[in-house]
Design an enzyme around this catalytic site. Structure first.
Site, PDB file in Angstrom:
ATOM      1  N   HIS A 304       0.874  -0.911   0.083  1.00  0.00           N
ATOM      2  CA  HIS A 304       0.027   0.056   0.022  1.00  0.00           C
ATOM      3  C   HIS A 304       1.017   0.915  -0.129  1.00  0.00           C
ATOM      4  O   HIS A 304       1.667   1.723   1.291  1.00  0.00           O
ATOM      5  CB  HIS A 304      -0.690  -0.439   0.950  1.00  0.00           C
ATOM      6  CG  HIS A 304      -1.510   1.103   1.549  1.00  0.00           C
ATOM      7  ND1 HIS A 304      -3.332   0.655   1.307  1.00  0.00           N
ATOM      8  CD2 HIS A 304      -1.813   2.700   1.952  1.00  0.00           C
ATOM      9  CE1 HIS A 304      -4.218   1.605   1.230  1.00  0.00           C
ATOM     10  NE2 HIS A 304      -3.088   3.053   1.726  1.00  0.00           N
ATOM     11  N   GLU A 353      -3.739  16.532   9.320  1.00  0.00           N
ATOM     12  CA  GLU A 353      -4.810  15.312   8.805  1.00  0.00           C
ATOM     13  C   GLU A 353      -5.630  16.021   8.679  1.00  0.00           C
ATOM     14  O   GLU A 353      -6.853  15.449   9.784  1.00  0.00           O
ATOM     15  CB  GLU A 353      -4.488  14.347   8.215  1.00  0.00           C
ATOM     16  CG  GLU A 353      -3.077  13.266   8.078  1.00  0.00           C
ATOM     17  CD  GLU A 353      -2.535  11.744   8.292  1.00  0.00           C
ATOM     18  OE1 GLU A 353      -4.203  11.728   8.057  1.00  0.00           O
ATOM     19  OE2 GLU A 353      -1.627  12.088   8.320  1.00  0.00           O
TER      20      GLU A 353
HETATM   21 FE   FE2 Z   1      -3.282   9.208   8.499  1.00  0.00          FE
END
Ligand code: FE2
Length: 451
Positions: A304, A353
């Protein structure tokens, strides 16, 4: 005589500015456009007298000596000094700027909000802006703010510009028109717009109510990320960014211009519309981008990659590779990786984030992260899939699987994000968000080979 093989016989494009009426394609191009024929001087910027009695004026988005400089030459009915009189301070209490650190608000945490509901109150682009987080310092032009907008009313004879920031607008509901000095951008969900610092505009509601997200970038402008070994194609492609063609109005009516300047708001009264640029050329312009044209790349065998492969735009911070802001898109895509935990892994990160959901379901959080909702995972705070997502991904049959009906994004910044009092106390904060990880169980008992 014309003959089919005559090399001089060519079919010329009927539209002079690309394939989308009203817009010109390309990221950061040096565009030229005129709303009246001959309004744009050719071969020079500052003729002794401009056609139609227009005034020439330069709008600079970078220092003159920046490389490359970003500036646009405008040919307008009046110079901007006529659209700027004495200023009076006004209060827009929900639009905050960094630093905005409330001692009673704890920003250290993982937070998630439902969609902020519309109210009965009539709200414009200015009164409907609700700041959720701020980072950095608007006075030193570093950092950002994130906002939700709730807009039900058009600005009428009212205009705005931000000297503090460029605005990245991400609609989630409704359609808006940004009528700007440099032309018209119509915007709907699945598109984004960038409104540059200093550009005067008004916002009209084409279809309401309108709700969406805004990233206010105090720092260096958004640019396209380097693709590195990915090469010349995929991710966002330059031609899918669209700048508007020139458009102007000649309206002599009492009007106001509101200015955001060092985190404060001031209004000035003028006697006409400031949207009077008849022609312009340059590389400092608003633009929009259709998120459906974003071509994601990802793992095609196992594992990933980092979410940086989904970066649409990045605003540098001066430290290479460490953005002031990355705008990252999580959209529909195929998942094919073998023997792989496919959702985002557990992590903790120096970057802060802030995520928003435009529509659909996000793979790491099947429940609770709703369209119009936001989440914040602040600097160095751990997060990752909830129990449901973990169990499902750990036990799934790993055939090709399409993540469909999903579009979320992230405003990621190198700076910690501080919650505003609105985000902490008024917005629909999910008090139980942190509990989504509570039921993750210890599986380890010392037995080798256990999965
Ligand atoms: Fe994150």
């Amino acid at each position: 005589m014309n003959h089919p093989t005559d090399p001089h016989k060519m079919t010329q494009a009927s539209t002079p500015v690309g394939t989308h009426a009203g817009y010109m394609p390309g990221f950061g191009n040096d565009f030229e456009t005129e709303a009246l024929p001959g309004a744009l001087p050719q071969g020079m910027n500052s003729p002794q007298r401009c056609n139609y009695g227009l005034y020439g004026e330069q709008l600079s988005g970078t220092a003159f000596t920046a490389n490359p400089p970003e500036r646009t030459w405008c040919y307008r009915i009046r110079p901007s000094v006529k659209h700027s009189h004495r200023y009076e301070k006004i209060d827009l209490p929900y639009w905050k700027s960094a630093p905005c650190v409330d001692p009673d608000v704890i920003s250290l945490g993982q937070y998630r909000w439902d969609a902020v509901p519309h109210s009965d109150q009539g709200l414009t682009w200015l009164t409907g802006m609700r700041t959720m987080t701020t980072a950095g310092d608007v006075n030193t032009q570093v950092g950002m703010a994130s906002h939700i907008y709730l807009v039900t009313e058009s600005m009428v004879d009212a205009y705005f510009f931000s000297a503090d920031s460029e605005l990245l607008v991400v609609p989630q509901e409704g359609r808006l028109r940004f009528a700007s000095e440099l032309g018209i951008i119509d915007l709907e969900p699945k598109e984004i717009a960038i409104i540059p610092r200093g550009l005067v505009y008004r916002v009209e509601v084409l279809e309401g109510p309108a709700r969406g997200f805004v990233c206010e970038n105090y720092g260096q402008k958004f640019e396209m990320p380097g693709r590195g070994p990915i090469g010349a194609n995929c991710m966002a492609n330059p031609r899918d960014f669209k700048a508007p063609v020139a458009a102007f109005e000649d309206r002599e009516v009492p009007s106001t211009v509101t200015v955001k300047w060092c985190g404060q708001f001031h209004t000035t009264k003028i006697d006409q519309s400031p949207l009077d640029v008849v022609a312009w050329h340059g590389n400092y312009a608003p633009y929009k981008y259709d998120l459906r044209t974003y071509c994601p790349v990802g793992a095609i065998l196992f594992d990933h990659p980092d979410p940086s492969i989904f970066t649409v735009l990045t605003a540098p911070s001066g430290q290479p590779g460490t953005a002031n802001i990355d705008f990252v898109l999580f959209r529909e895509r195929w998942m094919v990786a073998e023997d792989t935990f496919r959702p985002p892994w557990y992590h903790k990160n120096i970057m802060s984030e802030l995520m928003g959901n435009i529509y659909g379901q996000y793979d790491a959080k099947p429940q609770g992260f709703v369209p119009g909702g936001m989440s914040l995972h602040n600097m160095m705070l751990p997060h990752g899939p909830d129990r449901e997502a973990f169990e499902k991904a750990s036990n799934a049959n790993l055939g090709p699987d399409k993540l469909d009906n999903t579009m979320s994004f992230m405003f990621e910044t190198r700076f910690p994000q501080h919650l505003t009092p609105f985000a902490a106390n008024e917005a629909p904060l999910q008090d139980d968000y942190i509990d989504c990880w509570t039921s993750l169980e210890k599986k380890f008992d010392g037995t080798p080979g256990k999965k």
